[in-house]
Write a protein that holds these residues in place. Structure first.
Motif, PDB file in Angstrom:
ATOM      1  N   GLY A 138       0.817  -1.211   0.000  1.00  9.92           N
ATOM      2  CA  GLY A 138       0.000   0.000   0.000  1.00  9.92           C
ATOM      3  C   GLY A 138       0.848   1.257   0.000  1.00  9.92           C
ATOM      4  O   GLY A 138       0.554   2.226  -0.714  1.00  9.92           O
ATOM      5  N   ALA A 139       1.930   1.247   0.793  1.00 10.54           N
ATOM      6  CA  ALA A 139       2.830   2.397   0.827  1.00 10.54           C
ATOM      7  C   ALA A 139       3.516   2.601  -0.518  1.00 10.54           C
ATOM      8  O   ALA A 139       3.645   3.734  -1.006  1.00 10.54           O
ATOM      9  CB  ALA A 139       3.870   2.213   1.936  1.00 10.54           C
ATOM     10  N   ALA A 140       3.950   1.494  -1.143  1.00 10.88           N
ATOM     11  CA  ALA A 140       4.618   1.592  -2.441  1.00 10.88           C
ATOM     12  C   ALA A 140       3.669   2.122  -3.513  1.00 10.88           C
ATOM     13  O   ALA A 140       4.042   3.001  -4.320  1.00 10.88           O
ATOM     14  CB  ALA A 140       5.161   0.229  -2.849  1.00 10.88           C
ATOM     15  N   PHE A 141       2.433   1.631  -3.544  1.00 14.87           N
ATOM     16  CA  PHE A 141       1.462   2.104  -4.534  1.00 14.87           C
ATOM     17  C   PHE A 141       1.101   3.568  -4.289  1.00 14.87           C
ATOM     18  O   PHE A 141       0.876   4.325  -5.243  1.00 14.87           O
ATOM     19  CB  PHE A 141       0.206   1.240  -4.485  1.00 14.87           C
ATOM     20  CG  PHE A 141       0.416  -0.176  -4.938  1.00 14.87           C
ATOM     21  CD1 PHE A 141       1.342  -0.471  -5.925  1.00 14.87           C
ATOM     22  CD2 PHE A 141      -0.311  -1.215  -4.368  1.00 14.87           C
ATOM     23  CE1 PHE A 141       1.546  -1.780  -6.352  1.00 14.87           C
ATOM     24  CE2 PHE A 141      -0.119  -2.525  -4.791  1.00 14.87           C
ATOM     25  CZ  PHE A 141       0.812  -2.807  -5.779  1.00 14.87           C
ATOM     26  N   THR A 142       1.062   3.976  -3.018  1.00 16.96           N
ATOM     27  CA  THR A 142       0.750   5.373  -2.700  1.00 16.96           C
ATOM     28  C   THR A 142       1.851   6.301  -3.201  1.00 16.96           C
ATOM     29  O   THR A 142       1.576   7.357  -3.788  1.00 16.96           O
ATOM     30  CB  THR A 142       0.562   5.544  -1.188  1.00 16.96           C
ATOM     31  OG1 THR A 142      -0.518   4.703  -0.737  1.00 16.96           O
ATOM     32  CG2 THR A 142       0.236   6.991  -0.842  1.00 16.96           C
TER      33      THR A 142
END
Length: 263
Positions: A241-245
Motif C-alpha cells: 500500500g505504501a509503495a502504490f501510494t
C-alpha cells in the motif's frame, strides 16, 4: 487540520453520491462474487480438495474458503472502478479542477482514496450478509475484526488504482488494464485455491502467487474473518500500500509524474 476537513468531507461525499446514483455499479459489485460463490463453487468443490490450514481448525467447505477471496475481488474491482472514474474525470476536466484546489495534492488524493475504500467496504459487508443467508457462515466476531483488514486491503488496492490512473492516457485504454492487471492479480493469488495446490502443479506459479500483493490482502482478510492475524500478510499489505501510494503521488506530481508528460 480542521480547515482540511470540509474538503475531505466534500470529496468523500462526492464519491458516495456518485456510487448511490450508479445503482448498477452496486448490483454488479455483488453479482460478480455471487456468481463465483453460487455457481463456480459448485463445480470446483469436487475438483479442489482443501486441507486443514491456518486459520481453519477443521475441514471447511469450498464456499467458506473463497468468501475472503471474493471480498478481495470486490475491493480490487472497486479500486479499478476508481481508476476508471479518475481517467474519466481527467478527460472531462473535473480532475484538473480538483487538483488545483488550495489543498496539498497528497491530501486530495488521500481523500479520494478514502472515499473509494469506504464504498468498497460497504459492498463487502453487503456480500458477507448475502453469503450468510446462503449458508456460508463465519464467526460473528469475525465480521467486526475483519473491518481493519478490509480498510488496509481497500487502501492498498485503491492506491493501486490511483497509480494506474496516472499512467492511463485515454479512457479506451482501460480495457487493457482489465486484462493485464486485474485478472492476473486475481487468478494468481490464493483467492480461489490454496497456494499448496498451486505449488503441486508449478513451483514458478506458486512463487508468483506468493509475491502477488493481492494474495496477502486476501490472506489478511481471511485470517481477520476468523478472528486471527497473519503478521506476514499484514506486513506485505502495508508495504504494498505504501509503495502504490508513493507511485500514485509521483504519477500525479506535475513536476515529475505522468500528468506533466501528457501536457
Amino acid at each position: 487540520m480542521t480547515r482540511r476537513f470540509p474538503a475531505f468531507k466534500a470529496i468523500v461525499l462526492r464519491e458516495v453520491l456518485r456510487f448511490i446514483h450508479q445503482r448498477e455499479r452496486f448490483l454488479a459489485a455483488l453479482v460478480r462474487p455471487l456468481i463465483w460463490l453460487l455457481v463456480f463453487a459448485a463445480g470446483f468443490r469436487a475438483a479442489l480438495g482443501l486441507s486443514i490450514i491456518p486459520p481453519y481448525q477443521t475441514y471447511i467447505t469450498y464456499e467458506t474458503y473463497i468468501v475472503p477471496g471474493l471480498c478481495g475481488m470486490i475491493l480490487l474491482f472497486n479500486g479499478m472502478q476508481t481508476s476508471l472514474s479518475l481517467v474519466y474525470d481527467r478527460e472531462m476536466g473535473s480532475m484538473r479542477l480538483l487538483l488545483t484546489a488550495p489543498q496539498p495534492r497528497w491530501f486530495l488524493l488521500f481523500s479520494k482514496l478514502c472515499g473509494a475504500t469506504f464504498i468498497g467496504i460497504l459492498q463487502c459487508y453487503a456480500f458477507l450478509i448475502i453469503a450468510r443467508l446462503f449458508g456460508v457462515e463465519h464467526p460473528l466476531l469475525g465480521h467486526l475484526t475483519v473491518l481493519p483488514a478490509l480498510i488496509l486491503a481497500g487502501l492498498m488496492l485503491g492506491a493501486l488504482g490511483l497509480a494506474i490512473s496516472s499512467f492511463i492516457k485515454q479512457l479506451e485504454n482501460f480495457a487493457g488494464v482489465m486484462n493485464f492487471v486485474i485478472f492476473p492479480m486475481f487468478f494468481l493469488s490464493s483467492a480461489l485455491y490454496p497456494l499448496w495446490k498451486m505449488q503441486e502443479s508449478s513451483e514458478t506459479l506458486y512463487w508468483i502467487c506468493r509475491l502477488n500483493p493481492f494474495t496477502h490482502a486476501v490472506e489478511l482478510i481471511r485470517f481477520a474473518l476468523h478472528v486471527s492475524l497473519s503478521p506476514w500478510a499484514l506486513l506485505w499489505t502495508v508495504l504494498a500500500g505504501a509503495a502504490f501510494t508513493v507511485l500514485a503521488l509521483w504519477g500525479y506530481d506535475p513536476a515529475r509524474g505522468m500528468i506533466r508528460k501528457r501536457r
